[in-house]
Write an enzyme that holds these catalytic residues in place. Sequence first.
Site, PDB file in Angstrom:
ATOM      1  N   GLU A  58       1.632   0.234   5.185  1.00  0.00           N
ATOM      2  CA  GLU A  58       3.015  -0.172   5.436  1.00  0.00           C
ATOM      3  C   GLU A  58       3.995   0.430   4.444  1.00  0.00           C
ATOM      4  O   GLU A  58       5.164   0.673   4.776  1.00  0.00           O
ATOM      5  CB  GLU A  58       3.155  -1.702   5.439  1.00  0.00           C
ATOM      6  CG  GLU A  58       2.541  -2.395   6.659  1.00  0.00           C
ATOM      7  CD  GLU A  58       1.056  -2.657   6.510  1.00  0.00           C
ATOM      8  OE1 GLU A  58       0.463  -2.228   5.488  1.00  0.00           O
ATOM      9  OE2 GLU A  58       0.468  -3.279   7.424  1.00  0.00           O
ATOM     10  N   PHE A 120      -3.098 -18.461   8.135  1.00  0.00           N
ATOM     11  CA  PHE A 120      -3.686 -17.147   7.968  1.00  0.00           C
ATOM     12  C   PHE A 120      -2.589 -16.077   7.986  1.00  0.00           C
ATOM     13  O   PHE A 120      -1.755 -16.037   8.880  1.00  0.00           O
ATOM     14  CB  PHE A 120      -4.695 -16.869   9.090  1.00  0.00           C
ATOM     15  CG  PHE A 120      -5.293 -15.488   8.995  1.00  0.00           C
ATOM     16  CD1 PHE A 120      -6.030 -15.099   7.879  1.00  0.00           C
ATOM     17  CD2 PHE A 120      -5.092 -14.569  10.010  1.00  0.00           C
ATOM     18  CE1 PHE A 120      -6.561 -13.826   7.781  1.00  0.00           C
ATOM     19  CE2 PHE A 120      -5.629 -13.288   9.917  1.00  0.00           C
ATOM     20  CZ  PHE A 120      -6.365 -12.914   8.800  1.00  0.00           C
ATOM     21  N   GLN A 121      -2.578 -15.209   7.013  1.00  0.00           N
ATOM     22  CA  GLN A 121      -1.594 -14.127   6.863  1.00  0.00           C
ATOM     23  C   GLN A 121      -0.165 -14.647   6.800  1.00  0.00           C
ATOM     24  O   GLN A 121       0.765 -13.989   7.260  1.00  0.00           O
ATOM     25  CB  GLN A 121      -1.755 -13.082   7.960  1.00  0.00           C
ATOM     26  CG  GLN A 121      -3.093 -12.365   7.829  1.00  0.00           C
ATOM     27  CD  GLN A 121      -3.175 -11.079   8.611  1.00  0.00           C
ATOM     28  OE1 GLN A 121      -2.594 -10.975   9.689  1.00  0.00           O
ATOM     29  NE2 GLN A 121      -3.899 -10.111   8.080  1.00  0.00           N
ATOM     30  N   LYS A 170       5.882 -15.602  15.443  1.00  0.00           N
ATOM     31  CA  LYS A 170       5.235 -15.145  16.676  1.00  0.00           C
ATOM     32  C   LYS A 170       5.690 -15.954  17.889  1.00  0.00           C
ATOM     33  O   LYS A 170       5.851 -15.403  18.983  1.00  0.00           O
ATOM     34  CB  LYS A 170       3.715 -15.230  16.501  1.00  0.00           C
ATOM     35  CG  LYS A 170       2.969 -14.480  17.588  1.00  0.00           C
ATOM     36  CD  LYS A 170       1.506 -14.291  17.240  1.00  0.00           C
ATOM     37  CE  LYS A 170       0.787 -13.536  18.363  1.00  0.00           C
ATOM     38  NZ  LYS A 170      -0.632 -13.324  18.054  1.00  0.00           N
ATOM     39  N   MET A 486       4.983  13.551 -16.945  1.00  0.00           N
ATOM     40  CA  MET A 486       6.144  12.871 -17.525  1.00  0.00           C
ATOM     41  C   MET A 486       5.712  11.789 -18.516  1.00  0.00           C
ATOM     42  O   MET A 486       6.344  11.579 -19.544  1.00  0.00           O
ATOM     43  CB  MET A 486       7.011  12.280 -16.404  1.00  0.00           C
ATOM     44  CG  MET A 486       8.356  11.788 -16.870  1.00  0.00           C
ATOM     45  SD  MET A 486       9.304  13.064 -17.723  1.00  0.00           S
ATOM     46  CE  MET A 486      10.419  13.594 -16.430  1.00  0.00           C
TER      47      MET A 486
HETATM   48  C1  TPP Z   1       4.444   3.659  -8.719  1.00  0.00           C
HETATM   49  C2  TPP Z   1       4.692   4.194 -10.072  1.00  0.00           C
HETATM   50  N1  TPP Z   1       3.831   3.922 -11.084  1.00  0.00           N
HETATM   51  C3  TPP Z   1       4.040   4.416 -12.324  1.00  0.00           C
HETATM   52  C4  TPP Z   1       5.135   5.198 -12.589  1.00  0.00           C
HETATM   53  C5  TPP Z   1       5.373   5.742 -13.995  1.00  0.00           C
HETATM   54  N2  TPP Z   1       5.328   7.215 -13.969  1.00  0.00           N
HETATM   55  C6  TPP Z   1       6.455   7.971 -13.955  1.00  0.00           C
HETATM   56  S1  TPP Z   1       6.121   9.609 -13.873  1.00  0.00           S
HETATM   57  C7  TPP Z   1       4.460   9.338 -13.916  1.00  0.00           C
HETATM   58  C8  TPP Z   1       3.485  10.479 -13.881  1.00  0.00           C
HETATM   59  C9  TPP Z   1       3.607  11.301 -12.647  1.00  0.00           C
HETATM   60  O1  TPP Z   1       2.577  12.266 -12.650  1.00  0.00           O
HETATM   61  P1  TPP Z   1       2.581  13.429 -11.600  1.00  0.00           P
HETATM   62  O2  TPP Z   1       2.791  12.879 -10.235  1.00  0.00           O
HETATM   63  O3  TPP Z   1       1.353  14.233 -11.785  1.00  0.00           O
HETATM   64  O4  TPP Z   1       3.880  14.247 -11.951  1.00  0.00           O
HETATM   65  P2  TPP Z   1       4.176  15.205 -13.227  1.00  0.00           P
HETATM   66  O5  TPP Z   1       5.004  14.409 -14.188  1.00  0.00           O
HETATM   67  O6  TPP Z   1       2.888  15.619 -13.797  1.00  0.00           O
HETATM   68  O7  TPP Z   1       4.959  16.328 -12.642  1.00  0.00           O
HETATM   69  C10 TPP Z   1       4.182   7.968 -13.999  1.00  0.00           C
HETATM   70  C11 TPP Z   1       2.828   7.387 -14.072  1.00  0.00           C
HETATM   71  C12 TPP Z   1       6.027   5.431 -11.518  1.00  0.00           C
HETATM   72  N3  TPP Z   1       7.146   6.127 -11.684  1.00  0.00           N
HETATM   73  N4  TPP Z   1       5.780   4.949 -10.283  1.00  0.00           N
END
Ligand code: TPP
Lengths: 591, 180
Positions: A58, A120-121, A170, A486
Amino acid sequence: MSDKSHDPNQMTGAAMIVRALIDHGVTDIFGYPGGAVLPIYDEIFQQSEVQHILVRHEQGAGHAAEGYARSTGKPGVALVTSGPGATNMVTPLTDALMDSIPLVCISGQVPTHLIGNDAFQECDTVGITRPCTKHNWLVRDVNDLAKVLHEAFYVATTGRPGPVLVDVPKDVQFATGTYHPPRKSDVHRSYAPRVKGDATQIRKAVSLLAGAKRPVIYSGGGVINSGPEATKLLRELVEVTGFPITSTLMGLGAYPASGKNWLGMLGMHGTYEANMTMHDCDVMLCVGARFDDRITGRVDAFSPGSKKIHIDIDPSSINKNIRVDVPIIGDCANILGDILQVFKAEAKKPDIKSWWQQIAQWRARNSLYYKKSNDVILPQHAIQSLFQATRGKDTYITTEVGQHQMWAAQFFGFEEPHRWMTSGGLGTMGYGLPAAVGVQVAHPNSLVIDIAGDASVQMTMQEMSTAVQYELPIKIFILNNQYMGMVRQWQQLLHGNRLSHSYSEALPDFVKLAEAYGAVGLQVTKPADLDGAITEMIAVKRPVLFDCRVAALENCFPMIPSGKAHNEMLLPEQANDEATAKAFAGGKALV
Amino acid sequence: MNQPASAYFIEERHDPNETHTLAVLVQNEPGVLARVIGLFSGRGYNIESLTVSETEAQKHLSRITIVTTGTPMVIAQIKHQLDRMIPVYQVVDMTQTKRSIERELAMVKVRGQGEHRVEALRLADAFRARVIDATTESFVFEITGNTDKINQFIDLMRPLGLVEVSRTGVAAIGRGPEGM
Ligand SMILES: Cc1ncc(C[n+]2csc(CCOP(=O)(O)OP(=O)(O)O)c2C)c(N)n1
Ligand SMILES: [Mg+2]
């Protein structure tokens, strides 16, 4: 008594939902079935006006609907079942709220007599989604359903756009009642967003603009949300005034990246010239942006010498982070039109030649500089190659979240609005792939590319299956640095280079993975092979996972370190260990 | 500026706090109070007092009176955030208009004998509190007034055997012939 069986407006709640979608011009929806929405799925089965795209999770339906909405300017629609179906929608709803995306989510609910029984759900869907929607409704009576559905579309798409949710038990879907087409009285009388700007404020704004010596226009996603008229007027205003313009991540494309007044994006990873112009300006015109903390840097040092004009449709955006001098509440197309009219009648183009000279000096610092290599693909170079290869093509770009997202914003030039779909406010990894699905559904013949990261793309990878099923030829361009780049960058800068859990261990073989889904897998490791592989990717008329192996340890610059102002940016050539240590003083010991 | 390693700009704001009474006119529909309260908890705003009741049944209108504290910027935010909720008709800052009357009702139970009992009664009289229940060893007083007056009365009752207090929260209305 009249015979109700011949009244065409007598129908079941489930039929009303499909009918309302048709009445609102909806042609595609994204969803996933379950017990509490089966009557609606039964209605969908028996018609052909609304196409239903079956996703694999979803969350994917929600992001696909967001991509659809952002690339068309029309509302996106998602359909989910009760309980887990609804809770899986929380992330996309929140994402759409943060980025002001019109989204209508219809969720099934357990029958009214079971609500509150831990059936349920069952979950408290309106309770859970209250803080992540612009508004939501639980419909307990089938005769309220038509009104609520029409109001839902109205609320999602007017004022500051946003996500809404209609929870339909529902038994209400089964019950028969009276439908009516959309009408004005469907909407709360208390809801009346202001669109026209105050004339006195507009005059004040014009007189500030006309007297400016060091002006800047700072535009945001609101301009794109407002529609094509706002974009046109913004461009005209830049033309008429000759002012420099920068924009937020969400606003890219409103002013063309090839335009001569374009400074590039501003903010934490914005260009040096954009941030310096913001810092040193004397008049700032903010249009449809909200002074978010990734933009302002240190608040008390934000553009200290400027008078600030702020155009926003949402009064709560005014003076939230930054105190402004001339707030103007209303729709930016309206207000830009008024400003232009007054400006053209009463002012002439201010002479800002010396300001442009100053900007040219900042620009000469070349803040997006990076060092190319013949051995390894630099991620910036990969984006530039992708950009070159797609020039002149009808292209839409989505992204995931991380360094690759910032590089995409820095190095991919957007000429038009609605071409750039990224999760700005919430920063949702896993947004880009399903968003690309939604964009491709809306634009079946266009080139749709998700610029992805190796970590993000695994969060919603299952939607590759959706792309294959519906023959959506999306291109997933993974800048694979084998890191959560990042996160690693912040750990290097602020946490003593202790790379805690930011390495992408046990990455799947993306080529085999693509093949397992029935898609096409490509991999490139050498700079010399990059252009050819990109050409091949574009030529394939099927979904592609493109594993672009890039320099693992490259970091994203320029950058405003936390707690610093716009004029304290860290530039790429300064980003050696010592300078970085100084810029991040107060943080922990550095490499 | 010294701050811990963070992806956020950590800053303290030093503007002084103010207390404001807001009157919020809303459509009386399920969930409306939850929306308003959720806004306050979700955004970290304070609620000092909250009073809700339907005021115009035929029009399904309810009036929520909220006493809140915050810096002037936060108070302005609270008003805008309330105002943009779909079922909210109007938000009036009763403190800013400076022409409003605020009242609260409290019921105060006091238990004691001898001198204390006499003294409680005497003070109640001075504060125009009414006795609405009595036993040989206790009183329940009913008192209306602004928040300060009620606080003061409760403080005075404390050494005289204060047992329990029930307060309605603040209701506010503007002076003069005009409505909200
Ligand atoms: C759902 C979610 N969980 C955690 C984060 C924290 N976060 C920001 S950037 C990142 C790393 C992203 O890695 P990648 O997709 O390999 O991109 P890169 O920075 O290596 O280009 C994380 C864990 C986030 N933004 N979103
Ligand atoms: Mg990565």
